[in-house]
Design a protein around this motif. Structure first.
Motif, PDB file in Angstrom:
ATOM      1  N   LEU A 156       0.828  -1.202   0.000  1.00 57.89           N
ATOM      2  CA  LEU A 156       0.000   0.000   0.000  1.00 57.89           C
ATOM      3  C   LEU A 156       0.864   1.253   0.000  1.00 57.89           C
ATOM      4  O   LEU A 156       0.598   2.213  -0.719  1.00 57.89           O
ATOM      5  N   LEU A 166      -1.791  -0.970  -5.034  1.00 62.17           N
ATOM      6  CA  LEU A 166      -3.071  -1.300  -4.417  1.00 62.17           C
ATOM      7  C   LEU A 166      -3.546  -2.697  -4.802  1.00 62.17           C
ATOM      8  O   LEU A 166      -4.064  -3.444  -3.967  1.00 62.17           O
ATOM      9  N   GLY A 167      -3.370  -3.071  -6.077  1.00 61.60           N
ATOM     10  CA  GLY A 167      -3.805  -4.394  -6.518  1.00 61.60           C
ATOM     11  C   GLY A 167      -3.083  -5.499  -5.787  1.00 61.60           C
ATOM     12  O   GLY A 167      -3.691  -6.482  -5.354  1.00 61.60           O
ATOM     13  N   HIS A 215      -4.284  -5.623  -2.127  1.00 66.17           N
ATOM     14  CA  HIS A 215      -5.592  -6.273  -2.004  1.00 66.17           C
ATOM     15  C   HIS A 215      -5.467  -7.780  -2.191  1.00 66.17           C
ATOM     16  O   HIS A 215      -6.075  -8.564  -1.447  1.00 66.17           O
ATOM     17  N   GLU A 216      -4.663  -8.199  -3.160  1.00 64.56           N
ATOM     18  CA  GLU A 216      -4.447  -9.628  -3.384  1.00 64.56           C
ATOM     19  C   GLU A 216      -3.866 -10.282  -2.140  1.00 64.56           C
ATOM     20  O   GLU A 216      -4.297 -11.378  -1.747  1.00 64.56           O
ATOM     21  N   ALA A 253      -4.154  -9.269   0.987  1.00 67.72           N
ATOM     22  CA  ALA A 253      -5.167  -9.305   2.040  1.00 67.72           C
ATOM     23  C   ALA A 253      -6.174 -10.426   1.810  1.00 67.72           C
ATOM     24  O   ALA A 253      -6.585 -11.123   2.748  1.00 67.72           O
ATOM     25  N   VAL A 254      -6.572 -10.611   0.559  1.00 69.17           N
ATOM     26  CA  VAL A 254      -7.514 -11.690   0.233  1.00 69.17           C
ATOM     27  C   VAL A 254      -6.895 -13.055   0.531  1.00 69.17           C
ATOM     28  O   VAL A 254      -7.526 -13.920   1.166  1.00 69.17           O
ATOM     29  N   LEU A 292      -8.361  -2.833   3.910  1.00 69.67           N
ATOM     30  CA  LEU A 292      -8.117  -3.993   3.056  1.00 69.67           C
ATOM     31  C   LEU A 292      -8.675  -5.265   3.695  1.00 69.67           C
ATOM     32  O   LEU A 292      -9.220  -6.130   3.007  1.00 69.67           O
ATOM     33  N   ARG A 293      -8.497  -5.397   5.013  1.00 70.35           N
ATOM     34  CA  ARG A 293      -9.042  -6.573   5.715  1.00 70.35           C
ATOM     35  C   ARG A 293     -10.550  -6.658   5.500  1.00 70.35           C
ATOM     36  O   ARG A 293     -11.097  -7.729   5.202  1.00 70.35           O
ATOM     37  N   ALA A 296     -12.283  -5.260   3.095  1.00 74.27           N
ATOM     38  CA  ALA A 296     -12.561  -5.529   1.678  1.00 74.27           C
ATOM     39  C   ALA A 296     -12.355  -7.001   1.346  1.00 74.27           C
ATOM     40  O   ALA A 296     -13.045  -7.555   0.487  1.00 74.27           O
ATOM     41  N   ALA A 297     -11.410  -7.627   2.031  1.00 77.92           N
ATOM     42  CA  ALA A 297     -11.145  -9.052   1.814  1.00 77.92           C
ATOM     43  C   ALA A 297     -12.101  -9.943   2.601  1.00 77.92           C
ATOM     44  O   ALA A 297     -12.026 -11.170   2.516  1.00 77.92           O
ATOM     45  N   THR A 354       0.882 -15.166  -1.105  1.00 76.94           N
ATOM     46  CA  THR A 354       0.069 -15.221  -2.320  1.00 76.94           C
ATOM     47  C   THR A 354       0.343 -16.467  -3.158  1.00 76.94           C
ATOM     48  O   THR A 354       0.023 -16.497  -4.342  1.00 76.94           O
TER      49      THR A 354
END
Length: 511
Positions: free
Chosen positions: A76, A81-82, A85-86, A88-89, A134-135, A137-138, A379
């Motif tokens: 971040l 950002l991508g 987010h990946e 966090a997911v 992010l958490r 959003a995930a 990841t």
């Protein structure tokens, strides 16, 4: 029907079929977290899969991590950002679905001293709030990873009594994911792939690759293995098997500190690196009482060693940086072990390795080989999904979408169920729902219930289990990657003779 047990007997049987000419859909080269993840993703889609590894599962970079499951905070700060987010997911998937038994929430403390400027404090706080966004959003529940907050000095000292009280103005408290053991995650992924039919073949080194063939050797004999698609997932060694990528390895060093050498409780402490805006050194408490201190990020040139070493300059840097916030300075006498891993970063510029992106890439070479490079341990599952998607397209294979985001690894269960497993908590944290089977070995054979040596709780039963079910074939497999005793050389030497005896007897029983 396949089982999740990996052992010498199964290896011999499955290698024989491949040597006799059986062609698989996907042949994966490399037994780290990425290679094991690819094998699992492909097998879960119904493809026939084989994986070959020159040494042992998790032999390379995968076992040398910080044992963290990052949520992407650092990305971040770099505007990626991508990637953030990946991360966090994927962190949420590991914590809540695929590996609750091998993961935990790690409290993170950012102590605030006079040397922390108001601007730096505001930057850290903003980053933690963005990370919590992010958490959400995930869709990782706050019950798993609570949100960040500022705490007073008294609470910070209660959480981490080893902090220097003088000048402490409080701290920022946040939460991230942590692994019980990175090598154990790799073994669990590989065993789950084996349960779905993947052939996991260690001690088989790739000599050369093409898009549908691999020349391999076990040190005495050479073989040709055939596949519809070959995937190179050898990490920092990937460019030794193909000309399609150029890597720029970066060394991450850690020190292992003796229990009670630094009193941080169960909370990690993040110490800002002087002169850096967004770089920290971590004190990471482990379940056995030891503390890992890391992390460096230094470029490495020349040939890639099988086992990287930690230079004295890294030791001095880590000890001095951590000591800046502690009530007792750390010295070399507190260090009982060390390890370093090499990150397989894709060469991108002449800048620092710390500035290179952690994005992964799936590259198709002129030889037809697909090569997966870059990325992070957190990841691995997404990297594997992308690699198998590329294999389907490139080789014209037919299979459905990835299933691994909802596929629990062997031993996994929801956390409430894990708390009810009838076995010692130490075993549940390593083996999940399989812990009672490990404990039962000691109940059937009382000698297996005894610790390997005075300095560890690890028992003979765990060695027997490693050989019968986790693919261990040598003493080093057990000491280095199944038990992690070798992180402290003195412990490994104290247990070596007993482990050698158990490995020999157990292998004899499999033959």
């Amino acid at each position: 029907m396949s089982t999740g047990s990996l052992n010498s007997r199964r290896r011999e049987r499955e290698l024989s079929r491949l040597v006799d000419g059986e062609q698989v859909d996907v042949l994966v080269v490399g037994g780290g977290v990425t290679g094991a993840g690819i094998a699992l993703d492909a097998a879960a889609r119904g493809l026939s899969v084989a994986l070959v590894e020159a040494h042992d599962l998790a032999f390379g970079t995968s076992r040398w991590s910080s044992k963290l499951v990052h949520g992407g905070l650092r990305y971040l700060a770099k505007g990626e950002l991508g990637l953030a987010h990946e991360s966090a997911v994927e962190r949420g998937i590991l914590l809540t679905r695929t590996a609750p038994h091998l993961t935990r929430a790690m409290p993170q403390l950012f102590p605030l001293y006079p040397g922390t400027s108001a601007a730096q404090q505001a930057l850290i706080a903003a980053g933690l709030r963005a990370g919590d966004g992010l958490r959400r959003a995930a869709r990782t529940p706050s019950s798993v990873l609570p949100g960040p907050r500022r705490i007073p000095a008294a609470e910070a000292l209660a959480l981490s009594p080893g902090l220097a009280p003088a000048g402490l103005r409080g701290a920022l408290l946040a939460y991230d994911g942590a692994l019980v053991d990175d090598a154990r995650l790799v073994v669990s992924i590989a065993r789950t792939a084996a349960l779905l039919g993947a052939r996991i073949l260690t001690r088989l080194s790739a000599v050369s690759l093409s898009g549908n063939e691999a020349q391999v050797s076990d040190g005495t004999s050479a073989y040709t293995l055939r596949a519809r698609q070959v995937i190179n997932a050898t990490g920092v060694w990937a460019d030794t098997l193909t000309d399609s990528v150029q890597l720029r390895p970066s060394r991450g060093s850690h020190l292992v500190l003796a229990p009670d050498s630094v009193r941080v409780g169960a909370t990690s402490v993040n110490i800002p690196v002087p002169g850096e805006t967004n770089r920290f050194v971590f004190l990471l408490p482990q379940l056995d009482g030891r503390v890992y201190l890391g992390l460096t990020d230094e470029p490495v040139s020349g040939d890639v060693p099988d086992v990287p070493s930690v230079p004295e300059s890294d030791v001095d840097f880590l000890l001095s940086t951590a000591s800046s916030v502690l009530d007792r300075p750390l010295t070399a006498a507190d260090v009982i072990g060390s390890y370093a891993g090499l990150r397989p970063l894709v060469s991108g510029s002449a800048g620092r390795s710390a500035d290179l992106s952690r994005k992964h890439a799936v590259i198709t070479g002129s030889d037809g080989v697909l090569t997966v490079v870059g990325g992070k341990l957190t990841t691995y599952r997404r990297m594997a999904e992308d690699a198998v998607d590329a294999a389907l397209t490139h080789a014209g294979l037919s299979a459905g979408p990835s299933r691994t985001a909802k596929l629990p690894l062997l031993g996994a269960a929801p956390r409430p169920r894990l708390s009810l497993v009838d076995a010692p908590a130490r075993l549940v944290a390593k083996y999940g729902t399989e812990a009672p089977r490990v404990a039962a070995l000691g109940e059937l054979e009382p000698e297996f219930a005894t610790p390997l040596c005075a300095s560890t709780e690890i028992t003979a039963a765990e060695v027997v289990w490693a050989v019968r079910h986790e693919g261990a074939t040598t003493v080093e497999d057990v000491l280095e990657r199944r038990t992690r005793l070798a992180l402290v050389p003195a412990d490994a030497e104290a247990a070596r003779d007993r482990v050698a005896e158990l490995v020999e007897k157990t292998l004899a029983g499999l033959s």
